[in-house]
Structure formats: C-alpha cells, structure tokens
Design a protein around this motif. Structure first.
Motif, PDB file in Angstrom:
ATOM      1  N   ARG A 238      -4.494   1.944   8.423  1.00 56.48           N
ATOM      2  CA  ARG A 238      -3.499   1.062   9.067  1.00 56.48           C
ATOM      3  C   ARG A 238      -4.091   0.386  10.297  1.00 56.48           C
ATOM      4  O   ARG A 238      -3.890  -0.816  10.511  1.00 56.48           O
ATOM      5  CB  ARG A 238      -2.277   1.887   9.459  1.00 56.48           C
ATOM      6  CG  ARG A 238      -1.160   1.076  10.088  1.00 56.48           C
ATOM      7  CD  ARG A 238       0.017   1.953  10.444  1.00 56.48           C
ATOM      8  NE  ARG A 238       1.090   1.173  11.049  1.00 56.48           N
ATOM      9  CZ  ARG A 238       2.223   1.696  11.498  1.00 56.48           C
ATOM     10  NH1 ARG A 238       2.434   2.998  11.401  1.00 56.48           N
ATOM     11  NH2 ARG A 238       3.145   0.922  12.037  1.00 56.48           N
ATOM     12  N   ARG A 239      -4.841   1.148  11.095  1.00 52.80           N
ATOM     13  CA  ARG A 239      -5.418   0.591  12.317  1.00 52.80           C
ATOM     14  C   ARG A 239      -6.431  -0.506  12.008  1.00 52.80           C
ATOM     15  O   ARG A 239      -6.542  -1.480  12.746  1.00 52.80           O
ATOM     16  CB  ARG A 239      -6.089   1.711  13.118  1.00 52.80           C
ATOM     17  CG  ARG A 239      -6.612   1.273  14.475  1.00 52.80           C
ATOM     18  CD  ARG A 239      -7.242   2.452  15.195  1.00 52.80           C
ATOM     19  NE  ARG A 239      -6.310   3.570  15.328  1.00 52.80           N
ATOM     20  CZ  ARG A 239      -6.664   4.785  15.735  1.00 52.80           C
ATOM     21  NH1 ARG A 239      -7.935   5.041  16.025  1.00 52.80           N
ATOM     22  NH2 ARG A 239      -5.766   5.735  15.847  1.00 52.80           N
TER      23      ARG A 239
ATOM     24  N   TRP B 119      -8.487   3.852   3.177  1.00 52.69           N
ATOM     25  CA  TRP B 119      -9.298   3.874   4.396  1.00 52.69           C
ATOM     26  C   TRP B 119     -10.655   3.221   4.173  1.00 52.69           C
ATOM     27  O   TRP B 119     -11.051   2.324   4.918  1.00 52.69           O
ATOM     28  CB  TRP B 119      -9.467   5.323   4.855  1.00 52.69           C
ATOM     29  CG  TRP B 119     -10.437   5.509   5.986  1.00 52.69           C
ATOM     30  CD1 TRP B 119     -10.646   4.660   7.048  1.00 52.69           C
ATOM     31  CD2 TRP B 119     -11.323   6.624   6.181  1.00 52.69           C
ATOM     32  NE1 TRP B 119     -11.620   5.180   7.880  1.00 52.69           N
ATOM     33  CE2 TRP B 119     -12.040   6.375   7.373  1.00 52.69           C
ATOM     34  CE3 TRP B 119     -11.563   7.792   5.465  1.00 52.69           C
ATOM     35  CZ2 TRP B 119     -12.996   7.265   7.863  1.00 52.69           C
ATOM     36  CZ3 TRP B 119     -12.512   8.687   5.942  1.00 52.69           C
ATOM     37  CH2 TRP B 119     -13.214   8.420   7.125  1.00 52.69           C
TER      38      TRP B 119
ATOM     39  N   LEU C 295      -4.183  -1.869   5.141  1.00 53.79           N
ATOM     40  CA  LEU C 295      -2.953  -1.742   4.374  1.00 53.79           C
ATOM     41  C   LEU C 295      -2.399  -3.119   4.035  1.00 53.79           C
ATOM     42  O   LEU C 295      -2.481  -4.050   4.847  1.00 53.79           O
ATOM     43  CB  LEU C 295      -1.900  -0.940   5.149  1.00 53.79           C
ATOM     44  CG  LEU C 295      -2.288   0.486   5.543  1.00 53.79           C
ATOM     45  CD1 LEU C 295      -1.099   1.205   6.150  1.00 53.79           C
ATOM     46  CD2 LEU C 295      -2.834   1.252   4.363  1.00 53.79           C
TER      47      LEU C 295
ATOM     48  N   SER D  24       0.810  -1.219   0.000  1.00 54.26           N
ATOM     49  CA  SER D  24       0.000   0.000   0.000  1.00 54.26           C
ATOM     50  C   SER D  24       0.841   1.266   0.000  1.00 54.26           C
ATOM     51  O   SER D  24       0.519   2.242  -0.696  1.00 54.26           O
ATOM     52  CB  SER D  24      -0.924   0.011   1.221  1.00 54.26           C
ATOM     53  OG  SER D  24      -1.771  -1.117   1.233  1.00 54.26           O
ATOM     54  N   ARG D  25       1.912   1.282   0.771  1.00 50.91           N
ATOM     55  CA  ARG D  25       2.713   2.508   0.882  1.00 50.91           C
ATOM     56  C   ARG D  25       3.372   2.860  -0.442  1.00 50.91           C
ATOM     57  O   ARG D  25       3.344   4.018  -0.882  1.00 50.91           O
ATOM     58  CB  ARG D  25       3.757   2.337   1.979  1.00 50.91           C
ATOM     59  CG  ARG D  25       3.160   2.253   3.381  1.00 50.91           C
ATOM     60  CD  ARG D  25       4.213   1.926   4.420  1.00 50.91           C
ATOM     61  NE  ARG D  25       3.655   1.880   5.763  1.00 50.91           N
ATOM     62  CZ  ARG D  25       3.036   0.838   6.283  1.00 50.91           C
ATOM     63  NH1 ARG D  25       2.863  -0.269   5.549  1.00 50.91           N
ATOM     64  NH2 ARG D  25       2.558   0.880   7.515  1.00 50.91           N
TER      65      ARG D  25
ATOM     66  N   ALA E  34      -3.816   6.649   8.796  1.00 51.14           N
ATOM     67  CA  ALA E  34      -3.704   6.017  10.116  1.00 51.14           C
ATOM     68  C   ALA E  34      -4.896   5.105  10.386  1.00 51.14           C
ATOM     69  O   ALA E  34      -4.739   4.004  10.937  1.00 51.14           O
ATOM     70  CB  ALA E  34      -3.599   7.095  11.194  1.00 51.14           C
TER      71      ALA E  34
END
Length: 296
Positions: free
Chosen positions: A283-284, A210, A288, A167-168, A280
């Motif tokens: 990710r949480r 997200w 991701l 993902s990054r 964020a």
C-alpha cells in the motif's frame, strides 16, 4: 489469432461478410470476452492447469519441465490473449526474488516447527532414507507445484480479479479459493480450508502485491513445502518420505494432527503476522490497485 477469413470479415471484404461475423458480431464479441480479465484468466487456468495435470506427478525431472512449460503457456496467454506485458515473470532479478522469498519460506516453517516442538507437539528422528534421492524427488515435485500453483492463483486469478475489483477484493477471493482448492486433500476439513486460506492464501497474495514478482512467491511457496516435506511433516494431508520422521503429541490445534503443520494455529498466526506488513508495504509503495469498478 486471426485467419484469412477473419481478416476478410474485419476489413469488410470477401463474400462472407455479414452482421454476425464482423467486429461487432459473434467474432468480435468472442474476442472481447476472451480478452476480458475473466476471459484470459479462464484461458490461462485451462492451459496451465492442463500442463500441471500432465506433469505434476511425473518421474525424475518431469515436474520441472512441466513448470517451464507452464511459464511458457502463461506468457503466451498474457501476451497474445490478454494483450499485456509480463513484468511479474521477468528474468532479470528472478533469482534474487526467488531467494528472498525462499528465505522467508524456510524461516516461516522452521520457526513454526520449532515452536510446536518447544510446546511438546513434535519430536523428530532421522528417517534413514537415501539423502540425495529424497532431496532430488522433493525438490523436483515442489518446483512443479510451486510454479504452477502460483501462476494459477497469483499470476492469473489475482491479477484478473484485481483488474476488475481491486487488490483487496482480489486477495480475499483468491485466498478463499486457495483454501477451497485444498479441501480435496486427505483429512481435509472446514478448519483446514480456512487455515490454508489465511496462512497461505493471504500470505502469498500479500507477498505478490508487495513484490509484484511471481518468482518471489514461487520461492516462498517452494521453500515452505520443501522444508516441511524434508522434515517429515505431512504437507496438506500427504505423508511425505522425508529426511526425518515426526511423532505428533497433544492437541491437533497445536500440531495440525494428521493433516500436517498447515492446520496448526501456530503457522496461521505467524502467516497472518507476516502478511500484514507485506500488505502495508504494498500500500505504501502504491502497488495496490482500485479496479475498474472503483475508478472514476
């Protein structure tokens, strides 16, 4: 994709069976290439891009019909070529996702424009153009633009690159390409490309990671461009026929100059500030992905 002759080759029957026509020959290699992430990404970009090119500037409802055709092409490529499901374009919850994204998009542009106005950069006056004709034309064109661009960049490119490298890496690469894709706009510069990569590429990419919904990013993208155009602010260098006319004063770093709001430092900072919590949250929630090369 198969035909009678291909079926014969795959089963080893028929007079044309040979080392270059079976599953391990040229036909098999071609299928593997097309069904790889880069293969189905390329196929989808060609299909959706062709639809966009034929319909984006059409009259009346043509851009909207083009958007519907682009979704159909995307679905076909993903299901038949990539051999994967398409929850990102699911009809269930699509309206809710689009409205949520749209609300963020409207707020993003209005806050940016209000801050620039408060610092003396913009002043607005009523344009006196026909209200309904301006709104209808703007909405139709921006639906087409938002749907096709999000299918290309977030639906196809981001998901294909994400599958390969995670993902990054995918968000970085697609953001840069999104900025580069706007370098052909009137008045574009290296700064405009970088600004769009940061505020739009990163924000829309983080929004997709997200929510995992094309409709969410389409709503955000559509509301962004539509609000900007109706306010009379140039959209990526293109001067609109909006409901208002805007007079620009002061530094181009504050106002974006003739290119429009996208090259103002204000939405760049706000866009990045919105993208960080979205990333964020993705990710949480475990949304991701590491990519093939990072596994095992």
């Amino acid at each position: 994709m198969g035909t009678t002759s291909v079926t014969q080759h795959d089963t080893g029957s028929g007079p044309n069976t040979g080392p270059n026509t079976g599953p391990d020959g040229r036909g098999g290699r071609f299928r593997r290439i097309v069904r790889s992430p880069l293969g189905w990404m390329a196929a989808g970009i060609v299909g959706v891009g062709l639809v966009s090119g034929l319909t984006a500037t059409g009259p009346g409802p043509v851009p909207v019909l083009g958007a519907a055709a682009a979704v159909a092409v995307y679905w076909w490529v993903m299901r038949r070529v990539a051999r994967r499901s398409t929850p990102e374009i699911a009809r269930r919850g699509a309206g809710r996702e689009a409205l949520l994204g749209g609300g963020i998009g409207v707020g993003f542009i209005l806050v940016s424009a209000l801050l620039i106005t408060a610092f003396g950069g913009y002043s607005f006056s009523w344009a006196g153009n026909g209200f309904m004709s301006v709104v209808w034309t703007t909405v139709a064109v921006q639906i087409g633009a938002a749907v096709t661009e999000e299918l290309l960049f977030r639906g196809l490119a981001l998901q294909a690159l994400e599958q390969l490298w995670g993902s990054r890496a995918a968000i970085v690469i697609t953001s840069l390409f999104f900025g580069v894709a706007h370098l052909g706009a009137p008045g574009a510069s290296a700064w405009s490309g970088l600004a769009i990569a940061l505020e739009a590429g990163v924000l829309l990419g983080a929004a997709f990671l997200w929510r995992r919904s094309i409709w969410f990013v389409v709503g955000l993208h559509f509301a962004w461009n539509t609000t900007e155009e109706l306010l009379g602010i140039p959209v990526s260098g293109h001067a609109p026929e909006g409901l208002f006319t805007v007079d620009v004063h002061g530094s181009a770093l504050l106002t974006g100059g003739s290119f429009g709001l996208e090259t103002s430092i204000v939405p760049v900072l706000i866009g990045v500030a919105l993208a960080v919590p979205m990333f964020a949250l993705a990710r949480r929630s475990g949304a991701l992905r590491p990519g093939r090369r990072s596994k095992g």
